[in-house]
Design a protein around this motif. Structure first.
Motif, PDB file in Angstrom:
ATOM      1  N   ARG A 150     -28.470  12.583  18.288  1.00  0.00           N
ATOM      2  CA  ARG A 150     -29.643  12.888  19.395  1.00  0.00           C
ATOM      3  C   ARG A 150     -30.190  11.850  20.159  1.00  0.00           C
ATOM      4  O   ARG A 150     -30.561  12.515  21.289  1.00  0.00           O
ATOM      5  N   ALA A 151     -29.699  10.793  20.026  1.00  0.00           N
ATOM      6  CA  ALA A 151     -30.013   9.505  20.829  1.00  0.00           C
ATOM      7  C   ALA A 151     -29.408   9.827  22.075  1.00  0.00           C
ATOM      8  O   ALA A 151     -29.432   9.815  23.227  1.00  0.00           O
ATOM      9  N   LEU A 152     -27.779  10.398  22.098  1.00  0.00           N
ATOM     10  CA  LEU A 152     -26.971  10.761  22.992  1.00  0.00           C
ATOM     11  C   LEU A 152     -27.730  11.842  23.781  1.00  0.00           C
ATOM     12  O   LEU A 152     -27.401  12.108  25.047  1.00  0.00           O
ATOM     13  N   ALA A 153     -27.964  12.906  22.945  1.00  0.00           N
ATOM     14  CA  ALA A 153     -28.413  14.283  23.652  1.00  0.00           C
ATOM     15  C   ALA A 153     -29.384  13.905  24.541  1.00  0.00           C
ATOM     16  O   ALA A 153     -29.567  14.498  25.549  1.00  0.00           O
ATOM     17  N   ASP A 154     -30.496  13.164  24.038  1.00  0.00           N
ATOM     18  CA  ASP A 154     -31.702  13.097  24.717  1.00  0.00           C
ATOM     19  C   ASP A 154     -31.197  12.565  26.125  1.00  0.00           C
ATOM     20  O   ASP A 154     -31.826  12.698  26.895  1.00  0.00           O
ATOM     21  N   LYS A 155     -30.202  11.765  26.282  1.00  0.00           N
ATOM     22  CA  LYS A 155     -30.113  11.296  27.693  1.00  0.00           C
ATOM     23  C   LYS A 155     -28.958  12.289  28.377  1.00  0.00           C
ATOM     24  O   LYS A 155     -28.395  11.844  29.273  1.00  0.00           O
ATOM     25  N   GLY A 156     -28.825  13.403  27.715  1.00  0.00           N
ATOM     26  CA  GLY A 156     -28.028  14.416  28.493  1.00  0.00           C
ATOM     27  C   GLY A 156     -26.506  13.879  28.732  1.00  0.00           C
ATOM     28  O   GLY A 156     -25.689  14.423  29.470  1.00  0.00           O
ATOM     29  N   LEU A 157     -25.897  13.310  27.466  1.00  0.00           N
ATOM     30  CA  LEU A 157     -24.691  12.923  27.715  1.00  0.00           C
ATOM     31  C   LEU A 157     -23.740  13.882  26.916  1.00  0.00           C
ATOM     32  O   LEU A 157     -22.547  13.637  26.985  1.00  0.00           O
ATOM     33  N   LEU A 158     -24.206  14.625  26.092  1.00  0.00           N
ATOM     34  CA  LEU A 158     -23.226  15.551  25.404  1.00  0.00           C
ATOM     35  C   LEU A 158     -23.395  17.344  25.734  1.00  0.00           C
ATOM     36  O   LEU A 158     -24.596  17.520  26.379  1.00  0.00           O
ATOM     37  N   ALA A 159     -22.284  17.737  25.578  1.00  0.00           N
ATOM     38  CA  ALA A 159     -22.263  19.206  26.156  1.00  0.00           C
ATOM     39  C   ALA A 159     -22.969  20.016  25.021  1.00  0.00           C
ATOM     40  O   ALA A 159     -22.870  19.620  23.610  1.00  0.00           O
ATOM     41  N   ASP A 160     -23.559  21.089  25.591  1.00  0.00           N
ATOM     42  CA  ASP A 160     -24.266  21.853  24.571  1.00  0.00           C
ATOM     43  C   ASP A 160     -23.256  22.942  23.919  1.00  0.00           C
ATOM     44  O   ASP A 160     -22.363  23.477  24.410  1.00  0.00           O
ATOM     45  N   LEU A 161     -23.402  22.845  22.479  1.00  0.00           N
ATOM     46  CA  LEU A 161     -22.418  23.535  21.809  1.00  0.00           C
ATOM     47  C   LEU A 161     -22.963  24.913  21.262  1.00  0.00           C
ATOM     48  O   LEU A 161     -22.399  25.409  20.333  1.00  0.00           O
ATOM     49  N   GLY A 162     -24.012  25.284  21.687  1.00  0.00           N
ATOM     50  CA  GLY A 162     -24.810  26.360  21.133  1.00  0.00           C
ATOM     51  C   GLY A 162     -24.255  27.792  21.098  1.00  0.00           C
ATOM     52  O   GLY A 162     -24.721  28.603  20.184  1.00  0.00           O
ATOM     53  N   GLU A 163     -23.082  27.692  22.102  1.00  0.00           N
ATOM     54  CA  GLU A 163     -22.500  29.007  21.954  1.00  0.00           C
ATOM     55  C   GLU A 163     -21.165  28.994  21.150  1.00  0.00           C
ATOM     56  O   GLU A 163     -20.606  30.091  20.918  1.00  0.00           O
ATOM     57  N   SER A 164     -21.187  28.070  20.492  1.00  0.00           N
ATOM     58  CA  SER A 164     -19.869  27.960  19.547  1.00  0.00           C
ATOM     59  C   SER A 164     -20.090  28.943  18.161  1.00  0.00           C
ATOM     60  O   SER A 164     -21.271  29.248  18.003  1.00  0.00           O
ATOM     61  N   PRO A 165     -18.943  29.513  17.685  1.00  0.00           N
ATOM     62  CA  PRO A 165     -19.159  30.672  16.672  1.00  0.00           C
ATOM     63  C   PRO A 165     -19.978  30.294  15.497  1.00  0.00           C
ATOM     64  O   PRO A 165     -20.443  30.899  14.910  1.00  0.00           O
ATOM     65  N   TRP A 166     -19.586  28.874  15.072  1.00  0.00           N
ATOM     66  CA  TRP A 166     -20.359  28.338  13.969  1.00  0.00           C
ATOM     67  C   TRP A 166     -21.956  27.928  14.138  1.00  0.00           C
ATOM     68  O   TRP A 166     -22.631  27.498  13.167  1.00  0.00           O
ATOM     69  N   ALA A 167     -22.417  27.903  15.536  1.00  0.00           N
ATOM     70  CA  ALA A 167     -23.736  27.478  15.772  1.00  0.00           C
ATOM     71  C   ALA A 167     -24.780  28.279  15.066  1.00  0.00           C
ATOM     72  O   ALA A 167     -25.953  27.624  14.664  1.00  0.00           O
ATOM     73  N   GLY A 168     -24.405  29.604  14.927  1.00  0.00           N
ATOM     74  CA  GLY A 168     -25.495  30.415  14.337  1.00  0.00           C
ATOM     75  C   GLY A 168     -25.784  30.064  12.910  1.00  0.00           C
ATOM     76  O   GLY A 168     -26.721  30.571  12.269  1.00  0.00           O
ATOM     77  N   ARG A 169     -24.699  29.581  12.228  1.00  0.00           N
ATOM     78  CA  ARG A 169     -24.922  29.358  10.810  1.00  0.00           C
ATOM     79  C   ARG A 169     -25.295  28.054  10.314  1.00  0.00           C
ATOM     80  O   ARG A 169     -25.285  27.820   9.017  1.00  0.00           O
ATOM     81  N   LEU A 170     -25.959  27.513  11.060  1.00  0.00           N
ATOM     82  CA  LEU A 170     -26.639  26.252  10.701  1.00  0.00           C
ATOM     83  C   LEU A 170     -27.832  26.239   9.832  1.00  0.00           C
ATOM     84  O   LEU A 170     -28.876  26.837  10.349  1.00  0.00           O
ATOM     85  N   PRO A 171     -27.735  25.871   8.867  1.00  0.00           N
ATOM     86  CA  PRO A 171     -29.271  25.900   7.899  1.00  0.00           C
ATOM     87  C   PRO A 171     -30.100  24.849   8.553  1.00  0.00           C
ATOM     88  O   PRO A 171     -29.686  23.970   9.322  1.00  0.00           O
ATOM     89  N   ASP A 172     -31.444  25.220   8.194  1.00  0.00           N
ATOM     90  CA  ASP A 172     -32.476  24.535   8.842  1.00  0.00           C
ATOM     91  C   ASP A 172     -32.363  22.963   8.686  1.00  0.00           C
ATOM     92  O   ASP A 172     -32.735  21.918   9.378  1.00  0.00           O
ATOM     93  N   THR A 173     -31.807  22.574   7.277  1.00  0.00           N
ATOM     94  CA  THR A 173     -31.807  21.005   7.089  1.00  0.00           C
ATOM     95  C   THR A 173     -31.010  20.257   7.918  1.00  0.00           C
ATOM     96  O   THR A 173     -31.109  19.101   8.091  1.00  0.00           O
ATOM     97  N   VAL A 174     -29.945  21.119   8.496  1.00  0.00           N
ATOM     98  CA  VAL A 174     -29.040  20.357   9.454  1.00  0.00           C
ATOM     99  C   VAL A 174     -29.238  20.552  10.865  1.00  0.00           C
ATOM    100  O   VAL A 174     -28.892  19.517  11.656  1.00  0.00           O
ATOM    101  N   ALA A 175     -30.131  21.625  10.921  1.00  0.00           N
ATOM    102  CA  ALA A 175     -30.479  21.801  12.491  1.00  0.00           C
ATOM    103  C   ALA A 175     -30.934  20.794  13.348  1.00  0.00           C
ATOM    104  O   ALA A 175     -30.704  20.481  14.404  1.00  0.00           O
ATOM    105  N   GLY A 176     -31.830  20.233  12.713  1.00  0.00           N
ATOM    106  CA  GLY A 176     -32.600  19.230  13.201  1.00  0.00           C
ATOM    107  C   GLY A 176     -31.954  17.736  13.651  1.00  0.00           C
ATOM    108  O   GLY A 176     -32.166  16.908  14.518  1.00  0.00           O
ATOM    109  N   ALA A 177     -30.589  17.733  12.746  1.00  0.00           N
ATOM    110  CA  ALA A 177     -30.060  16.586  13.040  1.00  0.00           C
ATOM    111  C   ALA A 177     -28.953  16.575  14.144  1.00  0.00           C
ATOM    112  O   ALA A 177     -28.371  15.687  14.746  1.00  0.00           O
ATOM    113  N   VAL A 178     -28.402  17.942  14.220  1.00  0.00           N
ATOM    114  CA  VAL A 178     -27.459  18.175  15.391  1.00  0.00           C
ATOM    115  C   VAL A 178     -28.002  18.451  16.531  1.00  0.00           C
ATOM    116  O   VAL A 178     -27.219  18.765  17.733  1.00  0.00           O
TER     117      VAL A 178
END
Lengths: 418, 388, 285
Positions: free
Chosen positions: A104-132
């Motif tokens: 999240r530190a890197l993401a906040d600075k815009g240094l990471l590519a968005d992986l939201g389109e990935s096939p597995w992205a929809g399966r993230l449980p709530d407990t994990v979503a906030g971390a990634v």
């Protein structure tokens, strides 16, 4: 031009040449090569190595190079690479906030590519979503998970409620042993684990959404009854002699020795650190059990969540190959998890185990969702965890009250990574 | 002012050779006593034993009758003047002069007065604020002396204080030392390797070789009646002439010369025996100056050295090879500077005659020696043999 | 005299270029970052003196701890080094072996030394075990867990490691103190302490300057030993400027703030060195 001028001139030219040569580092990879940067977990063949080979077989036109850094330096090395514009295609890092270099530190600075389109992205449980990600965007594929509990030699009588735990501490003290091995030395980074275990059953038993509220600055630590209670209970454990007399100066190595020799009965620790304890007592068998943070069994929660994740740095050049590798790894995660002997953070729909074999006692909690987040994954300022550790150590030596600890944490709270 | 005594003092460092071997001496109050000998003879060691810088392996040191062998230098209250002056480089001249007083707790005013007094005495008055690095050798030597004098100790111990000065300065400092001693009258033990200093400065001198006392006597006695061949060769400049001779009924057969001697001056050995004979160069005179019972020698001058008022005439005499070895052994020649070069089969002897005797190298010269001027020594060991 | 031609330049230019590139330019750029909020990843923005004011508000306890450690270390290592040099200057037959032995710790990496001592000083470590064994069990304590003992421990470990190095400095200095001067003082009536104070010490002044300045600089920059022994704990109680800069910069990612504190550190070191040289040089003749 006199001699001095000539000398300076020559030196300046040489400097310019050298600087140009040094600066001419492009992003690593490109042109059919994928660079994956991970930390060294001590094994010759980790799952990433196997995945790299499999990927190459599946995509003959691409080669995968695995870079391994020593664990302690990996996050810093990653930051350096990102800062110097020499980012790898894929990197392993720690999810959530925490140190500088986490997802999240890197993401906040815009240094990471968005992986939201990935096939597995929809399966993230709530407990994990906030971390990634920040809840709406996904920046990392969660690889491993961890939970916090009590580690002890098999056959040890692990207390089931908070009050019986205090009694067990006093009994152990009378027998000349320490109930909980605790390394108070600054380098051991252990006290806050106990704090998290306690807070799970107070703060998050009261309000599961506390972490998000804190990020939105809607609440404070000092103003939270749950946190006040958690830290006060740390003091109660201290008074019951749970941590022994000299915890403040004990290093992590010494706690491992104490646990191995039997001078201490238990320790509060994340599941992923079991090898450390095993190393100090190779012949003993260690198991893990939930930490009884409260007398009411319904309020006892286990702090659990993803620990590591794969990210794809946002690069000037194509982020495509990196994403490809991550997706490939995600697809075969179950198999790779077996190789690692770890539990995948993204649970199989088939209902595979959620906890490693030795932590079977934690399984019901994880399956039923009786968990709390790993709190520092939602703490953007790394200074906070240092304050928490320091504060608890000061409480050990009787030099601070719970209010002092929580206020010092509020003092350095920021809702963004520095 | 104190008397000093040494009783059977032995100083042995690790190893078997003793630096000081069973030395016993009595030095009187107010005496200027010289310790002289070649380098390595143990004189400096003796001085350090007197100062208390070292403890003897055995034997006692007495001052004014009481045993001071176990006392530290501080308690012995002696002052030492070192060969290299040992001036404290980080203190001024005044600081140096007054250090001993400061250390012994002399009140500041009195110390300052004494320092000024000593400075005036030695002509250092203008230099009190100067630092030692800016001073000349002679000035440094005086500061070293002044430091000792200001202490008003029971005795001065001087370790070759003049040897680092140039020749002219040495001569003038010698005179100053003598004046100071007459004026202050403090017991002084003075170490030197220079026999001229020993002769000119001391009321008595002790000649040392290899840690052993050879002779203790007034300078004149050392000159006229040396106790052995070593002392005879060491004292006197130019050094004594030596030759092996064979005793005869009526005299000596010396290096090819037939010398007739009256009975009282004959060597105390049987006829036909060998004896080591010594003749001082100044005793080989022009015939007219030698007296009527002098023995005559006719020699050929090989080398002539002009000394101004006198001249030295070097002439060869025959010598068998083994004789050179015997003489060298008896006089412990390795402990002395080398004498005139010895050719094979020959020995150069030296005569000191007035400059007005006109001689050129190659000339034949007539010399004469008084029978009483002959010294006899045992060829084996070099001990003095009194004439019969 | 022949002109040297181009050969000297071949030696000078590479060295000068390297110095500029690796030392001077980065230092100047780093100093410039002190006035920004750079995080090492994104572009910095100017914040003026904000970093400095923040440090004076929050971080001044670190300065105090650094000064305490520096004081303990400078006095300790120079006294120990001087003592060793005096003891091993003459007389002892085994002195050459002993000198080498005392120097060995100085050539080991400070980090390794610190880790070894961390083990020794650990709660269940050899030191406490020995104390228990000789009946002093009541003195056994968590040495690294209490601020005062932790500070002392860091200083002692550093002195232990570098006393031999300072012994070398003073051995060299003692060569300049001739034996005759000490003998003259002895005859003059000075006892051993007097001789040391009046003769040896003043003549050792150049060595003292070197020893003090070098140890001061080391102490101010102290990092390895603190990091390994205490991690800056307990509760930041042994944090030095060096560890503070490291944590702020590399752990918290505040490169701008870290640069500001580092700048202050360098300034402090220079100031301390200058002051010491002034004081210790004394009057020049």
């Amino acid at each position: 031009m006199n001699i001095r001028g000539r000398a300076l001139g020559c030196a300046a030219v040489a400097v310019a040449l050298l600087a140009a040569a040094a600066g001419c580092g492009a992003d690593a990879g490109g042109d059919g090569e994928i660079v994956v940067s991970v930390w060294d977990d001590g094994r010759e063949e980790s799952s990433i190595d196997v995945a790299a080979r499999d990927f190459e077989k599946a995509h003959p036109d691409l080669t995968v190079t695995v870079q391994k850094n020593p664990f302690d330096q990996h996050l810093q090395a990653l930051r350096r690479q990102l800062g110097a514009g020499r980012a790898p295609d894929v990197a392993m890092t720690v999810v959530g906030y925490g140190e500088s270099g986490t997802v999240r530190a890197l993401a906040d600075k815009g240094l990471l590519a968005d992986l939201g389109e990935s096939p597995w992205a929809g399966r993230l449980p709530d407990t994990v979503a906030g971390a990634v990600g920040d809840g709406s965007e996904v920046y990392a594929f969660p690889v491993d998970s961890m939970a916090i509990g009590i580690v002890a030699k098999k056959g040890t009588d692990v207390p089931g409620t908070y009050t019986s735990m205090l009694t067990a501490c006093r009994d152990a003290g009378r027998d000349g042993k320490t109930a909980f091995a605790l390394g108070g030395h600054e380098n051991s980074k252990m006290p806050h684990i106990v704090g998290f275990a306690l807070a799970a059953s107070t703060v998050y038993a009261d309000d599961p959404g506390y972490g998000d509220k804190r990020l939105r600055d809607e609440v404070t630590f000092a103003g939270s009854d749950g946190w006040e209670q958690a830290v006060a209970r740390f003091g109660e454990m201290r008074d019951a002699g749970c941590f022994g007399e000299n915890a403040a100066g004990t290093t992590r190595e010494a706690t491992a020795r104490a646990l191995g020799d039997g001078d201490a009965l238990m320790a509060v620790t994340p599941t992923v650190t079991l090898p450390l304890w095993q190393a100090a007592a190779p012949d003993a068998e260690f198991v893990m059990a939930p930490f009884p943070g409260d007398d009411d069994p319904d309020r006892v929660l286990v702090p659990a969540g993803a620990s590591s994740g794969l990210v794809v740095p946002a690069k000037a050049s194509d982020a495509g190959p990196g994403k490809q590798f991550v997706d490939f790894y995600a697809k075969h995660r179950a198999r790779y998890a077996e190789i690692d002997g770890a539990v995948p953070a993204l649970p199989d729909d088939g209902g595979g185990p959620r906890a490693p074999g030795y932590a079977a006692a934690l399984e019901p909690y994880l399956r039923d969702g009786r968990t709390a987040p790993i709190m520092d994954q939602q703490w953007p300022n790394p200074e906070l965890i240092a304050r928490f550790d320091s504060g608890l150590v000061e409480m050990l030596t009787g030099r601070a009250e719970p209010a002092d600890v929580l206020e010092s944490m509020d003092a350095v709270w920021t809702s963004e990574a520095p | 002012m104190t008397s000093i005594g040494l009783d059977h003092v032995v100083m042995r460092y690790d190893g078997t050779q003793a630096a000081v071997d069973d030395v016993s001496l009595e030095i009187e109050e107010g005496e200027f006593f010289v310790l002289v000998g070649p380098s390595g003879c143990g004189k400096s060691t003796l001085l350090r034993l007197l100062a208390g810088l070292e403890r003897p392996s055995s034997g006692t040191v007495r001052m004014d009758g009481s045993d001071v062998t176990e006392l530290t230098p501080r308690l012995r209250d002696v002052a030492m003047v070192f060969q290299n002056y040992a001036i404290y480089p980080h203190m001024t001249v005044g600081g140096n002069l007054g250090y001993g007083l400061k250390v012994r707790g002399v009140p500041k005013r009195e110390a300052a007065a004494r320092v000024r007094e000593v400075a005036d005495l030695l002509g250092l008055g203008d230099l009190l604020k100067r630092r030692p690095t800016t001073l000349s050798g002679g000035q440094l030597q005086r500061v070293a002396m002044g430091r000792a004098i200001a202490r008003r100790p029971r005795a001065y111990l001087m370790d070759e204080p003049l040897s680092n000065l140039d020749a002219k300065l040495r001569v003038s400092m010698r005179a100053e030392l003598e004046q100071l001693h007459r004026r202050l009258g403090v017991t002084t033990v003075y170490v030197t390797h220079d026999q001229v200093e020993a002769m000119t400065l001391g009321s008595r001198a002790a000649v040392l070789r290899a840690g052993e006392l050879q002779q203790v006597a007034a300078p004149q006695e050392l000159y006229a009646r040396p106790a052995n061949a070593f002392v005879a060769a060491f004292i006197g400049s130019p050094p004594m002439n030596f030759a092996l001779a064979t005793a005869r009924e009526d005299g000596l057969d010396l290096a090819g010369f037939d010398l007739r001697l009256p009975a009282e001056h004959r060597p105390p050995v049987a006829a036909g025996e060998r004896v080591l004979v010594g003749i001082r160069p100044e005793e080989l005179r022009a015939p007219q100056a030698a007296g009527k019972d002098a023995c005559a020698l006719r020699v050929t001058c090989a080398v002539r050295q002009n000394l101004g008022a006198d001249q030295l005439l070097f002439f060869p005499v025959p010598q068998l090879p083994y004789e050179a070895a015997v003489i060298a052994r008896a006089t412990f020649a390795e402990d002395r500077p080398a004498g005139p070069a010895v050719g094979s089969g020959e020995r150069l002897l030296c005569a000191r005659v007035p400059a007005d005797v006109s001689v050129e190298p190659g000339d034949t010269v007539d010399l004469a020696v008084r029978p009483g001027a002959l010294h006899y020594f045992a060829p084996d060991g070099g001990a003095r043999l009194p004439s019969a | 005299m022949k002109r040297p031609g181009a050969v000297p330049w071949l030696f000078v230019v590479p060295a000068a270029a390297l110095t500029l590139l690796i030392l001077l330019v980065p230092s100047l750029v780093g100093a410039a970052y002190a006035f920004t909020d750079w995080d090492g990843l994104t572009s910095p923005s100017w914040v003026g003196l904000a970093n400095f004011t923040e440090f004076f508000d929050d971080g001044s306890h670190v300065v105090g701890q650094t000064l305490i450690l520096a004081g303990l270390y400078v006095v300790g290592v120079n006294a120990a080094g001087l003592g060793l040099a005096l003891g091993l200057a003459h007389t002892l037959r085994t002195r050459h072996v002993l000198r080498a032995l005392f120097l060995v710790p100085a050539v080991v990496s400070p980090l390794v030394v610190a880790y070894i001592w961390t083990f020794i000083l650990d709660v269940d470590g050899p030191l406490n075990e020995i104390l228990e064994a000789v009946g002093l069990g009541s003195s056994a304590q968590p040495w690294l867990g209490q601020r005062n003992t932790a500070l002392a421990a860091v200083a002692i470990v550093m002195v232990w490691q570098f006393a031999g190095y300072h012994m070398l400095i003073y051995l060299a200095g003692l060569q300049g103190v001739q034996r005759e001067l000490l003998e003259a003082a002895e005859v003059d009536g000075a006892g051993p302490w007097r001789r040391f104070a009046d003769i040896t010490l003043p003549l050792l002044r150049p060595a003292l300057v070197i020893g003090t300045v070098l140890s001061t600089i080391s102490a101010f920059l102290l990092f390895d030993q603190v990091m390994a022994l205490t991690g800056g704990g307990p509760s930041g109680g042994t944090d030095t400027l060096g560890t503070y800069v490291y944590e702020q910069t590399f752990v918290n990612g505040r490169y701008g703030y870290g640069s500001a504190v580092a700048l202050l550190l360098v300034g402090g070191v220079c100031l301390a060195a200058l002051v010491q040289m002034r004081l210790l040089r004394g009057r020049r003749s």
